[in-house]
Design an enzyme around this catalytic site. Sequence first.
Site, PDB file in Angstrom:
ATOM      1  N   ASN A   1      -5.607 -13.457 -20.978  1.00 58.28           N
ATOM      2  CA  ASN A   1      -5.463 -14.526 -21.967  1.00 58.28           C
ATOM      3  C   ASN A   1      -5.660 -15.829 -21.203  1.00 58.28           C
ATOM      4  O   ASN A   1      -4.779 -16.257 -20.469  1.00 58.28           O
ATOM      5  CB  ASN A   1      -4.067 -14.450 -22.599  1.00 58.28           C
ATOM      6  CG  ASN A   1      -3.783 -15.646 -23.500  1.00 58.28           C
ATOM      7  OD1 ASN A   1      -4.686 -16.413 -23.828  1.00 58.28           O
ATOM      8  ND2 ASN A   1      -2.531 -15.797 -23.880  1.00 58.28           N
TER       9      ASN A   1
ATOM     10  N   LYS B   1      -5.910 -18.789 -22.275  1.00 54.13           N
ATOM     11  CA  LYS B   1      -5.238 -19.961 -22.875  1.00 54.13           C
ATOM     12  C   LYS B   1      -6.203 -21.149 -22.904  1.00 54.13           C
ATOM     13  O   LYS B   1      -7.398 -20.946 -23.072  1.00 54.13           O
ATOM     14  CB  LYS B   1      -3.938 -20.268 -22.140  1.00 54.13           C
ATOM     15  CG  LYS B   1      -3.074 -19.010 -21.976  1.00 54.13           C
ATOM     16  CD  LYS B   1      -1.663 -19.274 -21.583  1.00 54.13           C
ATOM     17  CE  LYS B   1      -0.913 -17.951 -21.488  1.00 54.13           C
ATOM     18  NZ  LYS B   1       0.510 -18.115 -21.277  1.00 54.13           N
TER      19      LYS B   1
ATOM     20  N   HIS C   1       0.423 -15.292 -30.740  1.00 52.71           N
ATOM     21  CA  HIS C   1       0.983 -15.534 -29.405  1.00 52.71           C
ATOM     22  C   HIS C   1       2.165 -16.500 -29.527  1.00 52.71           C
ATOM     23  O   HIS C   1       2.154 -17.388 -30.384  1.00 52.71           O
ATOM     24  CB  HIS C   1      -0.105 -16.122 -28.497  1.00 52.71           C
ATOM     25  CG  HIS C   1       0.329 -16.206 -27.061  1.00 52.71           C
ATOM     26  ND1 HIS C   1       1.115 -17.231 -26.590  1.00 52.71           N
ATOM     27  CD2 HIS C   1       0.109 -15.376 -26.017  1.00 52.71           C
ATOM     28  CE1 HIS C   1       1.352 -17.020 -25.301  1.00 52.71           C
ATOM     29  NE2 HIS C   1       0.759 -15.901 -24.929  1.00 52.71           N
TER      30      HIS C   1
ATOM     31  N   GLU D   1       2.954 -19.023 -27.955  1.00 46.75           N
ATOM     32  CA  GLU D   1       2.567 -20.447 -27.880  1.00 46.75           C
ATOM     33  C   GLU D   1       2.014 -20.928 -29.218  1.00 46.75           C
ATOM     34  O   GLU D   1       2.213 -22.086 -29.594  1.00 46.75           O
ATOM     35  CB  GLU D   1       1.554 -20.641 -26.736  1.00 46.75           C
ATOM     36  CG  GLU D   1       2.241 -20.548 -25.372  1.00 46.75           C
ATOM     37  CD  GLU D   1       1.352 -20.017 -24.258  1.00 46.75           C
ATOM     38  OE1 GLU D   1       0.120 -20.024 -24.379  1.00 46.75           O
ATOM     39  OE2 GLU D   1       1.927 -19.569 -23.233  1.00 46.75           O
TER      40      GLU D   1
ATOM     41  N   GLU E   1       5.737  -9.570 -25.368  1.00 47.78           N
ATOM     42  CA  GLU E   1       5.821 -10.633 -24.365  1.00 47.78           C
ATOM     43  C   GLU E   1       7.126 -11.409 -24.514  1.00 47.78           C
ATOM     44  O   GLU E   1       7.231 -12.292 -25.377  1.00 47.78           O
ATOM     45  CB  GLU E   1       4.650 -11.614 -24.548  1.00 47.78           C
ATOM     46  CG  GLU E   1       3.288 -10.988 -24.387  1.00 47.78           C
ATOM     47  CD  GLU E   1       2.241 -12.047 -24.071  1.00 47.78           C
ATOM     48  OE1 GLU E   1       1.618 -11.947 -23.004  1.00 47.78           O
ATOM     49  OE2 GLU E   1       2.060 -12.982 -24.876  1.00 47.78           O
TER      50      GLU E   1
ATOM     51  N   GLY F   1       4.563 -17.277 -18.111  1.00 49.45           N
ATOM     52  CA  GLY F   1       4.229 -18.431 -17.279  1.00 49.45           C
ATOM     53  C   GLY F   1       5.362 -18.892 -16.378  1.00 49.45           C
ATOM     54  O   GLY F   1       5.299 -19.968 -15.791  1.00 49.45           O
TER      55      GLY F   1
ATOM     56  N   SER G   1       4.077 -12.937 -16.960  1.00 48.82           N
ATOM     57  CA  SER G   1       4.070 -12.990 -15.492  1.00 48.82           C
ATOM     58  C   SER G   1       3.650 -11.674 -14.831  1.00 48.82           C
ATOM     59  O   SER G   1       4.138 -11.341 -13.741  1.00 48.82           O
ATOM     60  CB  SER G   1       5.429 -13.458 -14.961  1.00 48.82           C
ATOM     61  OG  SER G   1       5.713 -14.768 -15.427  1.00 48.82           O
TER      62      SER G   1
HETATM   63  P1  PGA Z   1       1.471 -15.201 -18.050  1.00 45.90           P
HETATM   64  O1  PGA Z   1       1.044 -15.306 -19.597  1.00 45.90           O
HETATM   65  O2  PGA Z   1       0.873 -13.929 -17.526  1.00 45.90           O
HETATM   66  O3  PGA Z   1       0.885 -16.435 -17.407  1.00 45.90           O
HETATM   67  O4  PGA Z   1       2.956 -15.183 -18.019  1.00 45.90           O
HETATM   68  C1  PGA Z   1       1.025 -14.178 -20.418  1.00 45.90           C
HETATM   69  C2  PGA Z   1       0.647 -14.562 -21.811  1.00 45.90           C
HETATM   70  O5  PGA Z   1       1.070 -15.623 -22.282  1.00 45.90           O
HETATM   71  O6  PGA Z   1      -0.073 -13.819 -22.497  1.00 45.90           O
END
Ligand code: PGA
Length: 250
Positions: A10, A12, A95, A97, A167, A173, A213
Amino acid sequence: MSRKKIIAGNWKMNMTPSEAVKLIETLKPLVKNEEVDVVFCVPAIDIIPAVEAAKGTNICIGAENMYFEEKGAYTGEISPGMLVDAGVKYVIIGHSERREYFAETDETVNKKVLKALEHNLTPIICCGESLTQREQGITIDWIRQQIKIAFLNVTADQAKTTVIAYEPIWAIGTGKVATTEQAQEVCGAIRACIGEIYDQATAAAIRIQYGGSVSASSAPELFAQPDIDGGLVGGASLKPDFGAIVNYNK
Ligand code: PGA
């Protein structure tokens, strides 16, 4: 029933179109693994050059979002038909976010899931709890509610083709990956919930990813869990590390 692993990046809001092409060129030789479906979910403007750059490889291109209407006066939105025409196969839906910054709800997630399926796009349906919810001990209840609403009016045959990404928001993140036990517990509960909504065959077919992560070092143990069928990877998908994550079993 053996499910093929699916490992998706992803990106982003990272990578300009020209950077996207360079990154795909770099990662192309590193992400070969016949035992895994490999997906790069990229920003909308990167989709067309990314599809071109990934031609002839095992990389499928996915989108990070889409709208739930066919077309019309929805300034700034992208329709499922546009994604399909551009060569997209997967689309991330809901997601955390998108839920946090763009007011997406379980109801809009459900509309998007139905619309994606209508267009034969595979939705990667995201769910996850906040740290407060985990500390309050309501993680499983919360996730079950997210799943039940996301799958309203989705048939069993459609559900089998979807991907769910668990998630935990506190792990995204932050570098704070869930423990293998935490990730397996929730992914197992999600599969049980799908079994309750549909049946055992559907529960056994659906693929459930862990995200938050994920790194080259945490991937092997996470992906070895009985109910974890791969990962949704943010930060590490922009680096050569993604090659090691895709080859977690080598
Ligand atoms: P990350 O993000 O691996 O940077 O924690 C995962 C995601 O948001 O899909």
